[in-house]
Design a protein around this motif. Sequence first.
Motif: not given
Lengths: 277, 292
Positions: A98-107, A144-157
């Motif tokens: 899974l991606p670790d960079d929230p700025a990285a676009p989905a493949e 908690t971290a979320i990946v949506d549409a192949g992208r890591l969401e910037r907000e974790l909680w």
Amino acid sequence: MTAPACVGAMRRWALVVAATAAGCGPGTLTLPESPKAEETAALIAVYDMPTAVLDIDRARQVASDAQARLADLNVDWFPALVSDALARARRRLLDSGLPDDPAAPAEESHPLVRAVVEVRRICPGWDDPAGPPDATMNGDVELTAIVDAGRLERELWGVASGCRLLHPAAAGSAVVVGPTDHPALKAFVDGTLIVYALAPLPDVPAAGQFFVSFEGTIGVSGATRSVGFDFEYLAGTVKFRVPVPSGGDAIVTVGPTIAIQGANGGFSCDLATLTCQ
Amino acid sequence: MRKWGKAAIFLVLAATSGGRAFAQGGGAEAIREPGSSTQSKSPSAEAVPRIDERTALMVGARRLKLGVLFFEYGVTEHLSVGTQPVGWAVRAFAPVLAPNLNVKFQFVDRDPVWLSAMVAGYYGNISNGKVSGEVLIAPISLFASVRPVRRLYLHAEGTYVFARAFGDGDLSQAQVGGTLVARAVQTQLMAEVRVLQWLSLIALGRGQPYTSPIRASGTSQIDPYTTASVDAELAPKIEHPWVIAGGVALLFPHVRLTVGAGYGTYFVPGMDVPLQQRGFVPDGSLAVLFTP
């Protein structure tokens, strides 16, 4: 076969076919909502564009308030605690591809991935005895971290539950929090935190770049109290928000000097004399 | 990069093995001369080869077919077992192994109508040392072939692709060449015009009207202080892929060759999973038949 029996058999087959078509597996994944998303976005905006209008006198007052607040909170161990949890979350994300960079676009040519990643980090405790860590005694931090549409969401909680740690950490501790050149303090944290990743999740805690908003109870050397604060941590540099009595917020960066950023410009203040320019 | 390398190798192997879009010119069963009488009860004893992959036709009793797409053996006239060599061969290039097996049964054999069913199973281990997971793919297909006129065959197919992930593992491996292994329903219609006894022109269309994402979840321990869980869902980017294509099949008694091209989404042969991009789709295949 009689007609009713035939209809019954057809219904049973229809159920079997429907169950097969449904995949007989777990249902659709529902991603949890990021808590306080709007408030977090508003705070991030303040850090990007401070709202307080400052002059030299107000800047000096902000510098004084900032020093007092830092001394009062005594939480310079806090950024490394968060950064350490982020580094573990990063490792888990990468383990699962899974991606670790929230700025990285989905493949572009790959499937859409949605995921919930939960990391539970047992705190090192105050005495760190031999053997496996004691979650009941030491407390923990859950992130908690979320990946949506192949992208890591910037907000974790996350939630810190009775988390105990030494500042600085004991030698050989699994979690090293802050510098190790002064006597250890027994730190305690219990509350909720919102983390907003400003860069890829760190591979080592010192490399973290994030915004944190915390509400809960913290304690140092036995003195606990309820607090709420927020700050940005940029790979070793801490920025935090200081309300200005005349209105708005200034952003303060503490280093060799105190850098203060307002809506109308920046000021640099001497740590000892609090003279600003 | 290692993960995507595996996927790329998988893709290259799938591509070089040829899409199944043209029935891969695979093995053929011999038939009566077009226009001859019906009731073909023992077709392998006859002379004109026919396409047996992605159709209701069979490879023939006690025939062994070795192709780049499928190895298949005819147990009887109406029952065959096979495997897809690509799934095994990829192990030589990457730590991915996809053991697979398929069984095909023909339950109607009355020229000019043939009906058959095929069940296949593919297993993939997507563990990467720190996390563990498996993927199971099981395409279930029904085929119908008819010969309405002397030189024309129509081959219809309906397939349900069952896919299930166990654990979480490395989710990037739960895809093949960038495509997702997902539950899906696919249909295909292929028209085959027999120009010569050994030459057919082929046109086909394949689509996927139903697609469902798959879930994967699991928990792992990163270190003595840290546990982490992942609950993930993977959904194809192209929800309803399709392809249209045309080509030729050369059907010699012991050698089958097809070449062709089309436009749309490439469906990885065997596993029936579509790639996540649309465009030019090349095709080609080669198979050799051995008869006792």
